[in-house]
Scaffold this motif. Structure first.
Motif, PDB file in Angstrom:
ATOM      1  N   TYR A 106       0.814  -1.215   0.000  1.00 18.25           N
ATOM      2  CA  TYR A 106       0.000   0.000   0.000  1.00 18.25           C
ATOM      3  C   TYR A 106       0.849   1.267   0.000  1.00 18.25           C
ATOM      4  CZ  TYR A 106      -4.344  -2.527   0.386  1.00 18.25           C
ATOM      5  OH  TYR A 106      -5.422  -3.344   0.108  1.00 18.25           O
ATOM      6  N   GLY A 107       2.153   1.105  -0.162  1.00 15.38           N
ATOM      7  CA  GLY A 107       3.025   2.268  -0.260  1.00 15.38           C
ATOM      8  C   GLY A 107       3.716   2.607   1.037  1.00 15.38           C
ATOM      9  N   ASN A 275      -0.808 -12.861   2.063  1.00 13.02           N
ATOM     10  CA  ASN A 275      -1.078 -11.428   2.218  1.00 13.02           C
ATOM     11  C   ASN A 275      -1.564 -11.059   3.623  1.00 13.02           C
ATOM     12  OD1 ASN A 275      -0.530 -10.882  -0.644  1.00 13.02           O
ATOM     13  ND2 ASN A 275      -2.464 -11.956  -0.998  1.00 13.02           N
ATOM     14  N   GLY A 276      -1.271 -11.918   4.583  1.00 13.61           N
ATOM     15  CA  GLY A 276      -1.631 -11.621   5.963  1.00 13.61           C
ATOM     16  C   GLY A 276      -3.085 -11.837   6.288  1.00 13.61           C
ATOM     17  N   GLY A 277      -3.869 -12.395   5.365  1.00 11.52           N
ATOM     18  CA  GLY A 277      -5.269 -12.679   5.635  1.00 11.52           C
ATOM     19  C   GLY A 277      -6.075 -11.432   5.968  1.00 11.52           C
ATOM     20  N   ARG A 278      -7.170 -11.625   6.678  1.00 10.05           N
ATOM     21  CA  ARG A 278      -8.075 -10.511   7.002  1.00 10.05           C
ATOM     22  C   ARG A 278      -7.388  -9.463   7.873  1.00 10.05           C
ATOM     23  NH1 ARG A 278     -11.294  -6.722   6.341  1.00 10.05           N
ATOM     24  NH2 ARG A 278     -13.400  -6.680   7.214  1.00 10.05           N
ATOM     25  N   VAL A 279      -6.525  -9.894   8.772  1.00  8.43           N
ATOM     26  CA  VAL A 279      -5.831  -8.934   9.645  1.00  8.43           C
ATOM     27  C   VAL A 279      -4.930  -8.011   8.829  1.00  8.43           C
ATOM     28  CG1 VAL A 279      -4.155  -8.705  11.519  1.00  8.43           C
ATOM     29  CG2 VAL A 279      -5.981 -10.395  11.686  1.00  8.43           C
ATOM     30  N   ASP A 285      -5.991  -0.827   6.155  1.00 13.87           N
ATOM     31  CA  ASP A 285      -7.042   0.195   6.185  1.00 13.87           C
ATOM     32  C   ASP A 285      -6.821   1.180   7.327  1.00 13.87           C
ATOM     33  OD1 ASP A 285      -8.372  -0.700   3.955  1.00 13.87           O
ATOM     34  OD2 ASP A 285      -9.892  -1.834   5.064  1.00 13.87           O
ATOM     35  N   TRP A 286      -6.416   0.679   8.488  1.00 14.01           N
ATOM     36  CA  TRP A 286      -6.145   1.580   9.620  1.00 14.01           C
ATOM     37  C   TRP A 286      -5.037   2.572   9.265  1.00 14.01           C
ATOM     38  CZ3 TRP A 286      -8.534   2.767  14.064  1.00 14.01           C
ATOM     39  CH2 TRP A 286      -7.828   3.450  15.058  1.00 14.01           C
ATOM     40  N   LEU A 287      -3.971   2.083   8.663  1.00 14.07           N
ATOM     41  CA  LEU A 287      -2.852   2.950   8.292  1.00 14.07           C
ATOM     42  C   LEU A 287      -3.262   3.956   7.230  1.00 14.07           C
ATOM     43  CD1 LEU A 287       0.015   0.305   8.147  1.00 14.07           C
ATOM     44  CD2 LEU A 287      -0.441   1.930   9.994  1.00 14.07           C
ATOM     45  N   GLU A 288      -3.990   3.487   6.215  1.00 15.26           N
ATOM     46  CA  GLU A 288      -4.407   4.393   5.146  1.00 15.26           C
ATOM     47  C   GLU A 288      -5.334   5.488   5.672  1.00 15.26           C
ATOM     48  OE1 GLU A 288      -3.558   3.948   1.248  1.00 15.26           O
ATOM     49  OE2 GLU A 288      -2.095   3.869   2.882  1.00 15.26           O
ATOM     50  N   TRP A 289      -6.184   5.127   6.622  1.00 14.72           N
ATOM     51  CA  TRP A 289      -7.077   6.124   7.213  1.00 14.72           C
ATOM     52  C   TRP A 289      -6.305   7.099   8.102  1.00 14.72           C
ATOM     53  CZ3 TRP A 289     -10.494   5.086  12.034  1.00 14.72           C
ATOM     54  CH2 TRP A 289     -11.244   6.232  12.343  1.00 14.72           C
ATOM     55  N   ALA A 298     -11.368   4.477   5.876  1.00  9.67           N
ATOM     56  CA  ALA A 298     -12.029   4.859   7.127  1.00  9.67           C
ATOM     57  C   ALA A 298     -13.327   4.099   7.323  1.00  9.67           C
ATOM     58  CB  ALA A 298     -12.290   6.361   7.140  1.00  9.67           C
ATOM     59  N   LYS A 299     -14.013   3.755   6.222  1.00  9.51           N
ATOM     60  CA  LYS A 299     -15.309   3.085   6.326  1.00  9.51           C
ATOM     61  C   LYS A 299     -15.199   1.693   6.951  1.00  9.51           C
ATOM     62  CE  LYS A 299     -17.543   5.547   2.502  1.00  9.51           C
ATOM     63  NZ  LYS A 299     -18.170   5.435   1.157  1.00  9.51           N
TER      64      LYS A 299
END
Length: 322
Positions: A106-107, A275-279, A285-289, A298-299
């Motif tokens: 994710y960069g 890819n680390g599964g669901r976690v 998503d937490w980091l991107e938010w 964030a959603k």
């Protein structure tokens, strides 16, 4: 209570240590076979927009680096930085390789202490990991919170170093710390660093009375009051040995945005899945938010209809989050 603390410490160190104490767990031969099977699984490349890779760097020999494989594909996008604490505070910087590759895709430049001791690129296994001595005590943690911080120092120095492939590609305002189990305690220590902007604690939590039995890991509940960023706890449900400590941490945090998410996946979470599964996706998503203000990410956490709210496997609790 000392016995329960020791059981948690042994779980932080791995199932091999638990077996030494007579707790349920696979036999050593089964453990070795399972380890070889895990090592044979190819590295993930992540589900984000930038296929990821792991590497060693001679300038940082006791750490493993995860990053997008093709930096030119980033265009004008700046990389974030995630520094990581390994499960068991072990010196294996590849122990969560699938998860860390997912974040990197994710960069992010992700830096974990230790060398590549498992998976592709690792030397042959020569024996079990850390074990307790005859008295039931664990040896000192093989890595420290200072080792985790050293990864951040290196990344930011590379951002400024002439000739570095990372020169000018990192945004120093997009920095997070995360860790699994014993490494989650390291993450809480490093979270005090003013350069940190977000925290993730996986399958971990501070011991209730502060008398941590893991040598070399000195933390107490007072650390929680010094958090200055949003924090996410990811637990494996009531079967997770860290459940009592992690949920107690969350109850005590009331001054910064905090989320607690869990599913019945146990102490090991989904780190071994591709890819680390669901976690892995929840963490990205937490980091991107938190670091980029990404509204779609964030959603996953925000609103009565949040992504985790609608997920039948996962549960979420929130504080200071809409």
């Amino acid at each position: 209570m000392r016995t329960s603390y020791l059981a948690v410490a042994l779980a932080f160190a791995g199932t091999a240590a638990l077996a030494q104490q007579g707790a349920p767990g696979p036999a050593p031969a089964d453990q070795a076979a399972a380890a070889r099977q895990r090592d044979a699984v190819p590295d993930s490349s992540g589900t984000g927009p930038f296929a990821a890779m792991k590497r060693a760097d001679p300038a940082l020999p006791d750490h493993v680096i995860y990053q997008p494989r093709n930096l030119d594909a980033l265009g004008k996008k700046k990389l974030g930085v995630v520094v990581w604490g390994n499960g068991g505070c072990a010196p294996d910087g590849a122990s969560a390789r699938h998860h860390l590759l997912e974040l990197a895709s994710y960069g992010y430049v992700v830096v974990a202490p230790g060398r590549i001791l498992s998976g592709p690129g690792a030397p042959p296994r020569t024996g079990p990991g850390r074990r307790p001595d005859a008295g039931g005590s664990l040896p000192p943690a093989a890595t420290t919170a200072a080792d985790v911080t050293r990864g951040l120092d290196w990344a930011l120095a590379e951002n400024a170093r002439s000739g570095s492939p990372l020169k000018g590609r990192i945004d120093p305002a997009k920095v997070a710390v995360a860790g699994h189990s014993c490494g989650g305690l390291q993450a809480l220590q490093v979270a005090q660093d003013p350069r940190i902007r977000a925290v993730i604690v996986h399958n971990s939590g501070i011991f209730a009375d502060g008398s941590n039995p893991i040598p070399g890991i000195n933390v107490n509940k007072a650390l929680l009051g010094r958090l200055h960023t949003p924090v996410l706890y990811v637990l494996g449900g009531e079967s997770d040995v860290a459940w009592p400590n992690g949920t107690d941490d969350f109850k005590r945090i009331d001054h910064v945005p905090a989320a607690l998410v869990w599913a019945d996946v146990g102490h090991g979470g989904t780190f071994g899945e591709p890819n680390g599964g669901r976690v892995g996706r929840i963490s990205a998503d937490w980091l991107e938010w938190q670091l980029s203000g990404d509204a779609k990410a964030a959603k996953t956490f925000v609103g009565t209809d949040c992504g985790l709210c609608a997920d039948p496997q996962w549960k979420i609790e929130r504080k200071r989050i809409g």
